[in-house]
Design a protein around this motif. Structure first.
Motif, mmCIF file in Angstrom:
data_model
loop_
_atom_site.group_PDB
_atom_site.id
_atom_site.type_symbol
_atom_site.label_atom_id
_atom_site.label_comp_id
_atom_site.label_asym_id
_atom_site.label_seq_id
_atom_site.Cartn_x
_atom_site.Cartn_y
_atom_site.Cartn_z
ATOM 1 N N GLN A 74 -43.350 8.760 -10.173
ATOM 2 C CA GLN A 74 -43.931 8.130 -8.816
ATOM 3 C C GLN A 74 -43.590 6.807 -9.119
ATOM 4 O O GLN A 74 -42.794 6.073 -7.460
ATOM 5 C CB GLN A 74 -44.929 7.916 -8.518
ATOM 6 N N TYR A 75 -42.916 6.118 -10.275
ATOM 7 C CA TYR A 75 -42.824 4.531 -10.097
ATOM 8 C C TYR A 75 -41.396 4.974 -11.987
ATOM 9 O O TYR A 75 -41.983 4.167 -12.330
ATOM 10 C CB TYR A 75 -43.649 3.600 -10.088
ATOM 11 N N PRO A 76 -40.620 5.315 -10.828
ATOM 12 C CA PRO A 76 -39.315 5.469 -12.450
ATOM 13 C C PRO A 76 -38.776 4.231 -12.863
ATOM 14 O O PRO A 76 -38.361 4.736 -14.283
ATOM 15 C CB PRO A 76 -38.594 6.748 -11.714
ATOM 16 N N GLU A 77 -38.878 2.723 -12.297
ATOM 17 C CA GLU A 77 -38.583 1.784 -13.116
ATOM 18 C C GLU A 77 -39.809 1.204 -13.418
ATOM 19 O O GLU A 77 -38.960 0.200 -13.839
ATOM 20 C CB GLU A 77 -37.321 1.892 -11.959
ATOM 21 N N THR A 78 -41.016 1.427 -13.275
ATOM 22 C CA THR A 78 -41.260 0.451 -13.533
ATOM 23 C C THR A 78 -42.072 -0.135 -15.437
ATOM 24 O O THR A 78 -42.613 0.771 -15.831
ATOM 25 C CB THR A 78 -42.766 0.637 -12.532
ATOM 26 N N PRO A 79 -41.757 -1.102 -16.125
ATOM 27 C CA PRO A 79 -42.703 -1.462 -17.506
ATOM 28 C C PRO A 79 -43.766 -1.152 -17.186
ATOM 29 O O PRO A 79 -44.283 -1.208 -16.678
ATOM 30 C CB PRO A 79 -42.473 -2.372 -17.602
ATOM 31 N N ILE A 80 -44.198 -0.950 -18.320
ATOM 32 C CA ILE A 80 -44.960 0.125 -18.737
ATOM 33 C C ILE A 80 -46.006 -0.847 -19.616
ATOM 34 O O ILE A 80 -44.918 -1.729 -21.015
ATOM 35 C CB ILE A 80 -45.303 1.540 -19.237
ATOM 36 N N PRO A 100 -41.305 10.409 -25.615
ATOM 37 C CA PRO A 100 -40.344 9.735 -26.206
ATOM 38 C C PRO A 100 -39.639 9.203 -24.784
ATOM 39 O O PRO A 100 -38.817 7.820 -25.615
ATOM 40 C CB PRO A 100 -39.529 10.866 -27.497
ATOM 41 N N GLU A 101 -39.086 10.025 -24.158
ATOM 42 C CA GLU A 101 -38.433 9.296 -23.176
ATOM 43 C C GLU A 101 -39.184 7.776 -22.518
ATOM 44 O O GLU A 101 -38.338 7.266 -21.712
ATOM 45 C CB GLU A 101 -37.831 10.621 -22.155
ATOM 46 N N TRP A 102 -40.332 7.934 -22.494
ATOM 47 C CA TRP A 102 -41.212 6.578 -22.074
ATOM 48 C C TRP A 102 -40.535 5.209 -23.163
ATOM 49 O O TRP A 102 -40.943 4.516 -22.342
ATOM 50 C CB TRP A 102 -42.157 7.324 -21.740
ATOM 51 N N TRP A 103 -40.287 5.287 -24.016
ATOM 52 C CA TRP A 103 -40.578 5.004 -25.390
ATOM 53 C C TRP A 103 -40.008 3.441 -24.445
ATOM 54 O O TRP A 103 -40.459 2.008 -24.897
ATOM 55 C CB TRP A 103 -40.184 4.552 -26.709
ATOM 56 N N ALA A 104 -39.204 3.416 -24.381
ATOM 57 C CA ALA A 104 -37.531 2.650 -23.646
ATOM 58 C C ALA A 104 -38.274 1.406 -22.438
ATOM 59 O O ALA A 104 -38.425 0.513 -22.921
ATOM 60 C CB ALA A 104 -36.453 3.004 -23.438
ATOM 61 N N ARG A 105 -39.268 2.061 -22.128
ATOM 62 C CA ARG A 105 -39.896 1.408 -20.638
ATOM 63 C C ARG A 105 -41.785 0.496 -20.934
ATOM 64 O O ARG A 105 -41.517 0.081 -20.359
ATOM 65 C CB ARG A 105 -40.120 2.385 -19.218
ATOM 66 N N VAL A 106 -42.398 1.666 -22.365
ATOM 67 C CA VAL A 106 -43.077 0.564 -23.000
ATOM 68 C C VAL A 106 -43.145 -0.572 -23.215
ATOM 69 O O VAL A 106 -42.268 -0.682 -24.477
ATOM 70 C CB VAL A 106 -43.723 1.428 -23.976
ATOM 71 N N GLN A 107 -43.564 -1.666 -22.566
ATOM 72 C CA GLN A 107 -43.502 -3.139 -23.111
ATOM 73 C C GLN A 107 -44.408 -3.036 -24.485
ATOM 74 O O GLN A 107 -43.654 -4.004 -25.709
ATOM 75 C CB GLN A 107 -43.669 -3.686 -22.145
ATOM 76 N N THR A 108 -45.714 -3.125 -24.645
ATOM 77 C CA THR A 108 -46.366 -2.696 -25.371
ATOM 78 C C THR A 108 -47.387 -1.846 -25.649
ATOM 79 O O THR A 108 -47.688 -1.263 -24.464
ATOM 80 C CB THR A 108 -46.893 -4.025 -25.282
#
Length: 306
Positions: A74-80, A100-108
């Motif tokens: 739903q929010y494909p650009e939002t940091p996590i 693993p495709e989410w890892w770049a968006r996960v800040q912590t």
């Protein structure tokens, strides 16, 4: 989940065993104040009190995975950011391993008292790994998965200590893995990790400045080699250091590092590593069905690392 139009960031939280999502959601909302005036979406799935005891972990992982997948889509650009306690941390390690495709968006990625190396109490409840409720799943060692994640995502481990070795439920050693930052809070019990002010402060400090995964400063050193050998023994579980004093000397290496062993009153074999000053730096134990594996590994270590 409270709807937020175009959030600036998403905070996923996950509760542990015999709990609901209320305290972790409250913790997340308190943490979200750090980002004011940013718009924060808090996602806090409730797995069900009884489900966390009697179901296998796969169904819990699937529940969190479905919720997270829908939110990320739903929010494909939002940091996590992710904050999870105890069993919830284990669930999120598995979810991140799937994606693993989410890892770049996960800040912590923040873990509160999660027994990544395998839960001591789970081994007591299910010593043979037969699958008694959630115990078999909590008794598994997931360090390999966690270290792959922490090598990419800045990860914070927060452990409590009320008895010089554990938070009363999870041993401090079992929460640790490579590449992650580590904070140990004296006097904070396992249940208190969900809402203690010191936990909120530690997470806020971690979020306050950009981080990079920690390099593995121990890799290749002699004691690290010993620990890695012992952790590869089937059924090895991190032990509480309080039993170190009961162990007898088994072998001393040239640098003064020593291996010490102890068999408890019910026949469970323990092994400890001590530095040249005689201080405990690692302890573990195996159940009856894995005692030969431990004996074989000790013989191999003595032969190959002398």
């Amino acid at each position: 989940m409270l709807a937020v139009d175009c959030p600036d960031l998403i905070v996923f939280t996950q509760h542990g065993m015999t709990d609901d999502n209320q305290m972790l959601a409250r913790l997340a909302h308190n943490l979200a104040d750090s980002f004011t005036p940013a718009k924060v979406l808090v996602v806090a799935p409730s797995l069900g009190y009884l489900n966390t005891v009697f179901l296998q972990i796969d169904s819990l992982i699937e529940t969190v995975d479905q919720t997270a997948t829908a939110t990320v889509a739903q929010y494909p650009e939002t940091p996590i950011h992710i904050v999870a306690t105890s069993l919830g941390g284990i669930v999120w390690i598995e979810v991140l391993h799937r994606h693993p495709e989410w890892w770049a968006r996960v800040q912590t990625f923040v873990l509160l008292g999660s027994p990544v190396g395998g839960a001591h109490l789970a081994k007591i409840a299910d010593p043979f790994g037969w699958g008694i409720g959630i115990a078999r799943d909590l008794g598994m060692n997931r360090r390999v998965l966690a270290e792959k994640i922490a090598k990419v995502i800045p990860t914070l481990i927060i452990a409590g200590d009320i008895d010089n070795g554990s938070d009363g439920t999870v041993t401090i050693e079992s929460t640790k893995f490579r590449h992650a930052y580590f904070v140990c809070l004296d006097g904070v019990s396992h249940p208190a990790l969900k809402n203690h002010p010191a936990v909120t402060s530690a997470i806020q400090s971690f979020w306050a400045k950009p981080r990079q995964p920690l390099p593995d400063t121990q890799e290749g050193c002699f004691t690290d080699l010993l620990i890695q050998h012992l952790r590869k023994v089937p059924g090895m579980t991190d032990a509480h250091p309080r039993d170190f004093a009961k162990a007898g000397l088994w072998f001393t290496f040239k640098d003064g590092t020593s291996l010490r062993t102890w068999k408890n009153p019910v026949g469970v074999d323990h092994v400890f590593i001590a530095n040249s000053q005689g201080q405990c730096i690692y302890g573990g134990y195996v159940g009856w069905i894995h005692c030969k594996g431990l004996a074989d590994t000790l013989a191999t270590v003595r032969r190959e690392l002398t």
